[in-house]
Design a protein around this motif. Structure first.
Motif: not given
Length: 256
Positions: A61-65
């Motif tokens: 999972t990549l963080s949008a932030s």
């Protein structure tokens, strides 16, 4: 998560996305790519991307932030498609908050160029333009109906126009069929696949989705008629596609 019915909770997870993500694929080669067939430039990795940072980091999972410029690039690609006016129902571009609520409000996934074993290996970039050569496509999964019907999901797909012709629709479509049951959905329904979107219709038919209905004059699309103005808008029917995960096993060959 937001929908036509307001906020709808996703179902309880039926498994771990970590069992299928990161998901790797080999891109269809273009004639100019023949000499580079063994390089990472012909590889793609599908990862989840989350609007809010997860309390526990995952390998998929990549963080949008953390990857805000990636989200900016996705936003730009989406708005370009909206402005074309012939595939998505939105009439006007979305601002940053609207895009985040619409595309990242449920479960979202992004396909990027390269062979990544862990989300932590994906480096952030300085701006959206730097992502253009690596952002291949993305899609969301979210409930199609509320409450007692929320076990049926909807999906929305976007291919970066710079990278058309690489088989991205098939890669993301097969991935969609693998992740949806793990999220907890029992079925999937695409409400508005406009009949003028020939490539999309061919894709869902080829993958095995059922055609369950038609919505007459569902979309007022550009380039489809003589309603006036330079856009030559016209009304187009939409086909509805369905997949019942309890009666339609996902083909084993979709695992890769």
């Amino acid at each position: 998560m937001s929908s036509a019915y307001g906020a709808i909770a996703r179902p309880l997870s039926a498994g771990s996305l970590g069992s299928v993500l990161p998901r790797h694929a080999t891109l269809r080669q273009q004639p100019t790519d023949q000499q580079n067939s063994q390089t990472s430039q012909n590889q793609a990795t599908l990862l989840a991307i989350s609007k809010a940072p997860s309390p526990t980091a995952t390998s998929f999972t990549l963080s949008a932030s953390t990857h805000a410029t990636l989200v900016n690039a996705m936003h730009k690609v989406f708005n370009t498609e909206v402005e074309r006016g012939d595939t998505y129902p939105q009439e006007f571009p979305l601002d940053e908050e609207q895009f985040a609520n619409y595309f990242l409000g449920g479960d979202a996934f992004v396909l990027i160029k390269g062979d990544y074993k862990d989300a932590g290996d994906v480096e952030s970039k300085g701006n959206a333009e730097e992502w253009d050569k690596d952002l291949l496509g993305f899609f969301y999964v979210k409930p199609n109906f509320p409450g007692r019907c929320s076990h049926i999901c909807n999906g929305g797909f976007m291919v970066n126009p710079r990278h058309r012709g690489l088989g991205l629709g098939g890669i993301m479509g097969k991935a969609f069929l693998k992740v949806v049951p793990l999220i907890g959905y029992k079925a999937s329904m695409f409400n508005l696949v406009f009949e003028s979107n020939v490539a999309s219709i061919k894709l869902w038919r080829r993958l095995g989705f059922k055609e369950i209905g038609r919505v007459p004059n569902a979309g007022r699309l550009r380039g489809q008629g003589e309603l006036g103005g330079d856009a030559k808008e016209g009304y187009v029917d939409a086909i509805q596609f369905y997949w019942d995960f309890e009666s339609m096993p996902v083909p084993a060959e979709y695992d890769a």
